[in-house]
Scaffold this motif. Structure first.
Motif, mmCIF file in Angstrom:
data_model
loop_
_atom_site.group_PDB
_atom_site.id
_atom_site.type_symbol
_atom_site.label_atom_id
_atom_site.label_comp_id
_atom_site.label_asym_id
_atom_site.label_seq_id
_atom_site.Cartn_x
_atom_site.Cartn_y
_atom_site.Cartn_z
ATOM 1 N N ASN A 2 58.112 43.259 34.807
ATOM 2 C CA ASN A 2 58.980 44.406 34.607
ATOM 3 C C ASN A 2 59.452 44.875 35.968
ATOM 4 N N LEU A 3 60.496 44.242 36.489
ATOM 5 C CA LEU A 3 60.911 44.486 37.860
ATOM 6 C C LEU A 3 62.337 44.996 37.923
ATOM 7 N N LEU A 8 63.776 45.112 44.488
ATOM 8 C CA LEU A 8 62.507 44.570 44.949
ATOM 9 C C LEU A 8 62.667 43.164 45.498
ATOM 10 N N PRO A 9 61.764 42.776 46.405
ATOM 11 C CA PRO A 9 61.801 41.429 46.966
ATOM 12 C C PRO A 9 61.432 40.385 45.927
ATOM 13 N N PRO A 10 61.660 39.103 46.231
ATOM 14 C CA PRO A 10 61.333 38.035 45.278
ATOM 15 C C PRO A 10 59.836 37.990 44.977
ATOM 16 N N MET A 14 56.405 39.145 47.150
ATOM 17 C CA MET A 14 55.459 40.166 46.706
ATOM 18 C C MET A 14 54.033 39.620 46.681
ATOM 19 N N VAL A 15 53.883 38.363 46.273
ATOM 20 C CA VAL A 15 52.561 37.734 46.300
ATOM 21 C C VAL A 15 52.043 37.689 47.737
ATOM 22 N N ARG A 16 52.910 37.269 48.668
ATOM 23 C CA ARG A 16 52.507 37.213 50.076
ATOM 24 C C ARG A 16 52.109 38.603 50.585
ATOM 25 N N ALA A 17 52.948 39.617 50.274
ATOM 26 C CA ALA A 17 52.680 40.976 50.739
ATOM 27 C C ALA A 17 51.353 41.487 50.187
ATOM 28 N N TYR A 25 55.397 47.354 52.309
ATOM 29 C CA TYR A 25 55.833 47.397 50.910
ATOM 30 C C TYR A 25 55.239 48.567 50.138
ATOM 31 N N GLU A 26 54.672 49.535 50.861
ATOM 32 C CA GLU A 26 54.161 50.732 50.199
ATOM 33 C C GLU A 26 55.301 51.434 49.456
ATOM 34 N N GLY A 27 55.094 51.706 48.187
ATOM 35 C CA GLY A 27 56.111 52.374 47.393
ATOM 36 C C GLY A 27 57.193 51.465 46.858
ATOM 37 N N VAL A 28 57.198 50.201 47.303
ATOM 38 C CA VAL A 28 58.224 49.264 46.840
ATOM 39 C C VAL A 28 57.827 48.632 45.509
ATOM 40 N N PHE A 29 56.526 48.311 45.352
ATOM 41 C CA PHE A 29 56.052 47.765 44.084
ATOM 42 C C PHE A 29 54.559 48.034 43.950
ATOM 43 N N PHE A 30 54.042 47.805 42.741
ATOM 44 C CA PHE A 30 52.618 47.939 42.457
ATOM 45 C C PHE A 30 52.114 46.637 41.856
ATOM 46 N N THR A 31 50.854 46.298 42.150
ATOM 47 C CA THR A 31 50.253 45.089 41.593
ATOM 48 C C THR A 31 49.289 45.490 40.482
ATOM 49 N N ALA A 32 49.402 44.817 39.353
ATOM 50 C CA ALA A 32 48.524 45.082 38.213
ATOM 51 C C ALA A 32 47.742 43.812 37.895
ATOM 52 N N VAL A 33 46.418 43.945 37.816
ATOM 53 C CA VAL A 33 45.538 42.780 37.638
ATOM 54 C C VAL A 33 45.140 42.675 36.170
ATOM 55 N N LYS A 34 45.557 41.586 35.536
ATOM 56 C CA LYS A 34 45.329 41.409 34.099
ATOM 57 C C LYS A 34 43.846 41.307 33.752
ATOM 58 N N THR A 35 43.052 40.724 34.637
ATOM 59 C CA THR A 35 41.647 40.485 34.312
ATOM 60 C C THR A 35 40.778 41.731 34.420
ATOM 61 N N THR A 36 41.224 42.722 35.196
ATOM 62 C CA THR A 36 40.433 43.947 35.368
ATOM 63 C C THR A 36 41.079 45.167 34.719
ATOM 64 N N GLY A 37 42.395 45.071 34.433
ATOM 65 C CA GLY A 37 43.102 46.202 33.846
ATOM 66 C C GLY A 37 43.374 47.311 34.848
ATOM 67 N N ILE A 38 43.391 46.985 36.149
ATOM 68 C CA ILE A 38 43.575 47.973 37.210
ATOM 69 C C ILE A 38 44.861 47.665 37.983
#
Length: 360
Positions: A2-3, A8-10, A14-17, A25-38
């Motif tokens: 959902n981007l 946002l960058p490619p 984002m994976v590299r960042a 990249y603070e404030g540019v995107f958020f990372t959500a971890v499927k395995t932990t729900g965080i």
């Protein structure tokens, strides 16, 4: 995913960042971890997940809507998550020497990658760093002219060797000539960090005039109207009203403030101001409808007009148009986007529930 692909960058970047904990990249995107729900900020110091277990979101409220919980370590909902250290150091350097001309070579010498700086400023200020510097210097010239400085002095102090070049830049930035600046009302603006993304706040001597999310589609049109219709000269800066709304917003998002006290100034039609006054009366944690507001104004058939005036509200959150819903209970439109509207309503409802629990 959902981007917002245009902002946002490619994906690979984002994976590299994320893996390198890149604070640019603070404030540019958020990372959500499927395995932990965080979900986390890109610079979170927690152990990094496998890239295949991560999805990216543009805003914190989108993570919440997808069922993720905020990380307790990096606190992605913390409104105090301001500019990264390298940006703060640069801003302090600009304040200390506002006449300095920053080249890419000088930025690199300070350990700042010009492309990252450009991206960060575009994301959070809507302009490049160098454009922000020029506008800031012109804003200082505007203040000098209003205090009685000559146009020649203002041009020289702003670093312009050509008076015609200064006049052209001044008029392009403020939509008025330097000669008219002495009689115009400066409208100072600053960027604010919130859990729902960056916002822009604008205030003049009488009070706060605008508070909007930077990605609001109508923002450019609203600013142009303030310049062209109401004669404002818009410039970067700070004043007591901007400091107050920054402090009050932080308390609001922390669930500790239910009523804003910052002085307001609301240019607009008489009907619009009547509607905005009714918005201010909707209690924290409650909702109303266009029809209810129209009835309170003694115009029960004016729901559509009320909706238009509601959409022209320039003061998001402070004048709580997010508390206006459809007659059927639907969220209806919201200039900042429906996910943000849902987040704000949940925030207020949760704060009210906590208050009630504590009372008993």
């Amino acid at each position: 995913m959902n981007l917002q692909d245009t902002l946002l960058p490619p994906h690979a970047e984002m994976v590299r960042a994320m893996l390198e904990r890149d604070t640019a990249y603070e404030g540019v995107f958020f990372t959500a971890v499927k395995t932990t729900g965080i979900f986390c900020r890109p610079s979170c110091t927690a152990r990094k997940p496998k890239p295949e277990n991560v999805e990216f979101f543009a805003h914190a409220d989108e993570c919440l809507s997808a069922g993720y919980r905020a990380c307790l370590r990096c606190k992605p909902l913390d409104a105090a998550a301001i500019a990264p250290d390298w940006v703060q150091r640069l801003l302090k350097s600009v304040d200390a020497d506002p006449e300095r001309r920053w080249t890419d070579v000088q930025l690199l010498a300070e350990g700042i990658e010009p492309l990252k700086l450009r991206r960060w400023f575009k994301q959070h200020f809507g302009m490049t760093f160098h454009a922000w510097l020029r506008t800031r210097r012109l804003g200082m010239a505007l203040g000098g002219i209003r205090q009685g400085d000559s146009i020649d002095s203002a041009a020289f102090d702003s670093g312009y060797e050509s008076l015609s070049g200064f006049r052209d830049a001044f008029q392009k930035s403020f939509h008025i000539t330097p000669g008219r600046a002495a009689h115009s009302e400066p409208l100072l603006f600053t960027r604010l960090t919130t859990p729902l993304g960056p916002m822009i706040a604008m205030a003049e001597r009488r009070g706060l005039v605008l508070l909007e999310f930077l990605d609001r589609p109508a923002l450019t049109r609203e600013v142009e109207a303030l310049q062209n219709r109401y004669g404002y000269a818009v410039a970067p800066g700070h004043n007591a009203h901007l400091q107050q709304i920054e402090d009050e917003l932080a308390h609001y998002f922390a669930g500790k403030l239910t009523e804003f006290k910052v002085p307001l100034h609301l240019p607009g039609s008489e009907f619009s101001r009547q509607v905005w006054a009714e918005l201010a009366k909707i209690p924290y944690g409650q909702t109303s409808t266009y029809g209810t507001i129209a009835a309170r104004l003694g115009k029960p058939g004016a729901s559509r007009a009320v909706g238009l005036a509601n959409g022209h509200n320039r003061l998001s959150i402070v004048l709580p148009c997010h508390r206006v819903i459809g007659a059927d209970g639907s969220l209806t439109g919201y200039g900042g986007g429906q996910p943000r509207k849902a987040f704000l309503l949940r925030l207020e409802k949760a704060a009210v529930q906590i208050t009630h629990q504590l009372a008993f």
